[in-house]
Design an enzyme around this catalytic site. Structure first.
Site, PDB file in Angstrom:
ATOM      1  N   HIS A   1      35.011  34.206  42.850  1.00 45.24           N
ATOM      2  CA  HIS A   1      34.986  33.414  41.842  1.00 45.24           C
ATOM      3  C   HIS A   1      33.923  34.019  40.875  1.00 45.24           C
ATOM      4  O   HIS A   1      34.079  34.159  39.913  1.00 45.24           O
ATOM      5  CB  HIS A   1      34.564  32.036  42.118  1.00 45.24           C
ATOM      6  CG  HIS A   1      34.790  30.905  40.885  1.00 45.24           C
ATOM      7  ND1 HIS A   1      35.742  30.538  40.214  1.00 45.24           N
ATOM      8  CD2 HIS A   1      33.692  30.833  39.930  1.00 45.24           C
ATOM      9  CE1 HIS A   1      35.853  29.769  39.472  1.00 45.24           C
ATOM     10  NE2 HIS A   1      34.361  30.066  38.974  1.00 45.24           N
ATOM     11  N   GLU A   2      32.503  33.852  41.566  1.00 45.26           N
ATOM     12  CA  GLU A   2      31.362  34.479  40.825  1.00 45.26           C
ATOM     13  C   GLU A   2      31.487  36.133  40.214  1.00 45.26           C
ATOM     14  O   GLU A   2      31.067  36.384  39.348  1.00 45.26           O
ATOM     15  CB  GLU A   2      30.302  34.082  41.740  1.00 45.26           C
ATOM     16  CG  GLU A   2      29.863  32.899  41.749  1.00 45.26           C
ATOM     17  CD  GLU A   2      29.914  31.939  40.591  1.00 45.26           C
ATOM     18  OE1 GLU A   2      29.249  32.532  39.429  1.00 45.26           O
ATOM     19  OE2 GLU A   2      30.091  30.829  40.673  1.00 45.26           O
TER      20      GLU A   2
ATOM     21  N   HIS B   1      33.186  36.319  37.255  1.00 45.79           N
ATOM     22  CA  HIS B   1      32.303  36.148  36.004  1.00 45.79           C
ATOM     23  C   HIS B   1      31.399  37.292  35.759  1.00 45.79           C
ATOM     24  O   HIS B   1      31.200  37.772  34.614  1.00 45.79           O
ATOM     25  CB  HIS B   1      31.295  34.730  36.097  1.00 45.79           C
ATOM     26  CG  HIS B   1      32.099  33.597  36.187  1.00 45.79           C
ATOM     27  ND1 HIS B   1      33.034  33.221  35.280  1.00 45.79           N
ATOM     28  CD2 HIS B   1      31.929  32.557  37.098  1.00 45.79           C
ATOM     29  CE1 HIS B   1      33.453  31.829  35.631  1.00 45.79           C
ATOM     30  NE2 HIS B   1      32.732  31.601  36.784  1.00 45.79           N
TER      31      HIS B   1
END
Length: 339
Positions: A17-18, A21
């Protein structure tokens, strides 16, 4: 070992997920101060260019720290100074990577264990399907007018139908045929309890091909999203039971149990949790990525940049509510395990 597997699953979910980003922030020219795997004290750090890469002690999280995301910054490459559309793409990238991870996990399961599509392989003798005239190799198109994405969804349609007879549309030799069928009640014993359910008496084909596995993995994600929208609808109506909502304690216990079963079970749970994480992270609720996206969309539509202090206060309130929900669900998890 099973607990370690559960922790690794959480670590993979958050890191992916990170990373979404992170990689899109780099593409957008936004300064990333740190990309961390894990939380707490750093056990390994390496500075590469402007970004610090760290491995931290507690493997239950991670973060992508972008310049000016949560604080004021005069840096021209800060998150807050980037164009609105770039900020929006960066915010959405985390959930997108969780969807990609889910598709990959389901694909691996389908290739290893096979997948069941909507083509009929076998029919039980004297079953409702046999009596109705359903044939082997028929492809199921719809059930009572609704098109199932998976054989699992078809089974749920059969179980939840309250009709005396149902309409099954099949494709046979390129022709669409509507067949009236009456499911019969059957029983199964589970942990000493006799459970009643409805069945037609059909068995689906099991396949292992590459393209079919990929398509089925996408359909599994679509079905998961459809189910989550239905869950939210029931939640707004107050029709969700407490045992339908699980927190980290139950999730870790479930992953641990799956680890004892085998690799495919762990991968399936990884995909399921990942698609759930993507869905709920995109909800337009403060402190979630979906809530941040709402502020950016407001700016893109109106041309007015939201007040940073107001946005901060709204996010703090949202985060506090999420923490209360987290504690409540965790309490129910532990209470349920003690019982």
């Amino acid at each position: 070992m099973s607990i370690i597997v559960a922790i690794l699953v959480f670590l993979v979910l958050v890191t992916i997920h990170e990373f979404g980003h992170f990689i899109v922030a780099k593409w957008a020219g936004i300064k990333v101060n740190e990309f961390a795997v894990g939380m707490g004290p750093a056990i390994f750090k390496k500075q590469k260019g402007e970004t610090l890469y760290s491995l931290r002690a507690f493997p239950l999280g991670g973060y992508c720290a972008m310049e000016g995301e949560d604080e004021d910054s005069s840096d021209e490459r800060s998150f807050d100074n980037a164009k609105a559309y770039k900020r929006l793409v960066v915010i959405l990238a985390g959930a997108f990577m969780n969807i990609v991870l889910a598709i990959l996990a389901f694909f691996i399961v389908n290739m290893q264990s096979g997948y069941t599509d909507l083509r009929i392989d076998k029919i039980e003798a004297d079953s409702p399907a046999y009596i109705a005239g359903i044939q082997e190799n028929d492809e199921i198109i719809s059930y009572n007018g609704k098109k199932p994405l998976l054989f699992l969804e078809l089974r749920n349609m059969i179980i939840n139908s309250n009709n005396e007879s149902d309409t099954l549309r099949v494709k046979r030799d390129g022709e669409l045929i509507d067949i009236e069928v009456k499911p019969e009640l059957a029983t199964i014993e589970d942990d000493g309890q006799v459970i009643e359910y409805k069945k037609l008496g059909i068995m689906p084909k099991v396949s292992y091909d590459f393209l079919g596995s990929f398509k089925e993995s996408i359909n599994t994600c679509r079905y998961a999203y459809r189910s989550m929208f239905e869950f939210l609808g029931r939640a707004f109506k107050g029709k969700v039971k407490k045992n339908e909502v699980s927190g980290p304690v139950v999730i870790i216990k479930t992953i641990s149990s799956a680890a004892k079963v085998g690799f495919s079970s762990v991968m399936f749970l990884l995909g399921l949790i990942s698609i759930n994480l993507a869905f709920f992270n995109l909800l337009p609720f403060p402190a979630l990525d979906g809530g941040k996206a709402v502020f950016i969309l407001f700016e893109m539509i109106t041309g007015i940049k939201p007040n940073k202090k107001v946005e901060y206060i709204v996010n703090i309130i949202g985060f506090s509510l999420l923490m209360l929900l987290f504690l409540f669900v965790t309490y129910n998890d532990i209470k349920g395990l003690i019982k």
